[in-house]
Design an enzyme around this catalytic site. Sequence first.
Site, PDB file in Angstrom:
ATOM      1  N   THR A  25     -27.944   2.569  38.882  1.00 57.17           N
ATOM      2  CA  THR A  25     -28.651   1.620  38.016  1.00 57.17           C
ATOM      3  C   THR A  25     -29.152   0.429  38.818  1.00 57.17           C
ATOM      4  OG1 THR A  25     -27.296   2.256  36.118  1.00 57.17           O
ATOM      5  CG2 THR A  25     -28.428   0.138  35.986  1.00 57.17           C
ATOM      6  N   HIS A  62     -32.260   1.423  40.541  1.00 57.24           N
ATOM      7  CA  HIS A  62     -33.400   1.384  39.615  1.00 57.24           C
ATOM      8  C   HIS A  62     -33.916  -0.040  39.474  1.00 57.24           C
ATOM      9  CE1 HIS A  62     -33.522   5.519  38.196  1.00 57.24           C
ATOM     10  NE2 HIS A  62     -32.205   5.510  38.024  1.00 57.24           N
ATOM     11  N   CYS A 103     -19.082  -3.392  14.287  1.00 54.72           N
ATOM     12  CA  CYS A 103     -19.804  -2.255  13.714  1.00 54.72           C
ATOM     13  C   CYS A 103     -18.800  -1.172  13.296  1.00 54.72           C
ATOM     14  CB  CYS A 103     -20.817  -1.694  14.713  1.00 54.72           C
ATOM     15  SG  CYS A 103     -20.073  -0.855  16.141  1.00 54.72           S
ATOM     16  N   ILE A 133     -21.373  10.562  41.047  1.00 54.32           N
ATOM     17  CA  ILE A 133     -20.685  10.826  39.783  1.00 54.32           C
ATOM     18  C   ILE A 133     -20.483  12.325  39.595  1.00 54.32           C
ATOM     19  CG2 ILE A 133     -20.790  10.587  37.270  1.00 54.32           C
ATOM     20  CD1 ILE A 133     -22.292   7.958  37.681  1.00 54.32           C
ATOM     21  N   ASP A 190     -27.323  21.317  43.926  1.00 49.36           N
ATOM     22  CA  ASP A 190     -28.233  20.224  44.270  1.00 49.36           C
ATOM     23  C   ASP A 190     -29.202  20.769  45.311  1.00 49.36           C
ATOM     24  OD1 ASP A 190     -29.254  17.506  45.156  1.00 49.36           O
ATOM     25  OD2 ASP A 190     -27.671  16.855  43.805  1.00 49.36           O
ATOM     26  N   ARG A 240     -25.329  15.422  50.370  1.00 46.69           N
ATOM     27  CA  ARG A 240     -24.404  15.242  49.249  1.00 46.69           C
ATOM     28  C   ARG A 240     -23.641  16.522  48.932  1.00 46.69           C
ATOM     29  NH1 ARG A 240     -27.520  10.714  45.475  1.00 46.69           N
ATOM     30  NH2 ARG A 240     -26.701   8.968  46.696  1.00 46.69           N
ATOM     31  N   GLY A 261     -26.557  13.144  32.834  1.00 51.91           N
ATOM     32  CA  GLY A 261     -27.870  12.922  33.431  1.00 51.91           C
ATOM     33  C   GLY A 261     -28.921  12.685  32.362  1.00 51.91           C
ATOM     34  N   ILE A 262     -29.889  11.835  32.680  1.00 56.69           N
ATOM     35  CA  ILE A 262     -30.927  11.469  31.709  1.00 56.69           C
ATOM     36  C   ILE A 262     -32.223  12.176  32.086  1.00 56.69           C
ATOM     37  CG2 ILE A 262     -32.230   9.589  30.663  1.00 56.69           C
ATOM     38  CD1 ILE A 262     -29.883   7.748  31.371  1.00 56.69           C
ATOM     39  N   ILE A 321     -23.080  12.088  26.829  1.00 53.57           N
ATOM     40  CA  ILE A 321     -22.062  11.190  27.389  1.00 53.57           C
ATOM     41  C   ILE A 321     -22.714   9.869  27.770  1.00 53.57           C
ATOM     42  CG2 ILE A 321     -20.361  10.833  29.215  1.00 53.57           C
ATOM     43  CD1 ILE A 321     -19.597  13.132  27.446  1.00 53.57           C
ATOM     44  N   TYR A 322     -22.110   8.774  27.322  1.00 58.91           N
ATOM     45  CA  TYR A 322     -22.579   7.442  27.715  1.00 58.91           C
ATOM     46  C   TYR A 322     -21.364   6.575  28.016  1.00 58.91           C
ATOM     47  CZ  TYR A 322     -24.856   2.865  27.397  1.00 58.91           C
ATOM     48  OH  TYR A 322     -25.313   1.596  27.657  1.00 58.91           O
TER      49      TYR A 322
END
Length: 341
Positions: A40, A43, A96, A175, A195, A200, A263-264, A286-287
Amino acid sequence: MKALSKLKAEEGIWMTDVPVPELGHNDLLIKIRKTAICGTDVHIYNWDEWSQKTIPVPMVVGHEYVGEVVGIGQEVKGFKIGDRVSGEGHITCGHCRNCRGGRTHLCRNTIGVGVNRPGCFAEYLVIPAFNAFKIPDNISDDLASIFDPFGNAVHTALSFDLVGEDVLVSGAGPIGIMAAAVAKHVGARNVVITDVNEYRLELARKMGVTRAVNVAKENLNDVMAELGMTEGFDVGLEMSGAPPAFRTMLDTMNHGGRIAMLGIPPSDMSIDWTKVIFKGLFIKGIYGREMFETWYKMAALIQSGLDLSPIITHRFSIDDFQKGFDAMRSGQSGKVILSWD
């Protein structure tokens, strides 16, 4: 105090001076020891489309850290000066339905440390005491500083029972590699990670996966045959956000298989939905991390012998932060640690 901030609406991160954050009644003031650079943060450095829509400028960035409690709000209980802590980077509302129902990680009003409010790439950080997690004495500062991304891996991997199962992990970022290591540690039979980045994939091999597969050079079906797999993968952990990787996962899942997606993918990703339907696949988004069950499991996994040390490949002083970001942006790194001492 020194801080790394997004000061301009363009590529880059800058060292600057900002005031020490103010301590609220329910907060902890943490003196930062070590931080880690997240995807992040890259980014935000690159100032991509997501960052331009999300990050107010200026903003102190960063959300992966370990530090020492040096200030305690007057309403706080359970902490003392000198406690070594990391912390949950998702600040939740507490009122909430999900928060009140004990599903805090699903809060619809989540605020991100280093995204929507000042982050940890600074000498000091203030967060609600609710979000702080005490680090056991037998866990190092380096490992504690990567608990946030490790938590993403643990939350994803432990979404399903893995004992005796064949697990496919798509995406060998830090991750993904940590999720594969967790799966192997808790008793999965075969853990295969895919991958196209050979650096990696080699990191994944050091972390003990069954097979690390470069899908640009090897056919996944051949690997499955080599491992004696005749019915497909039982569990899929999608960590890449790459449409071809997800389509391959759907192709190779067993009927009744379960997929956790961290993954997004791009918003216009297309898949063959008949494979989801006729295979009876279960897909879970998952978040973040479950608060705070994931955090307790992280500590316990390390204390029970899970070795994450190979995933940390670079260490720099905070004054050399640019070298750290260069390493992360190159794709030739695992986790990158910045020391503030």
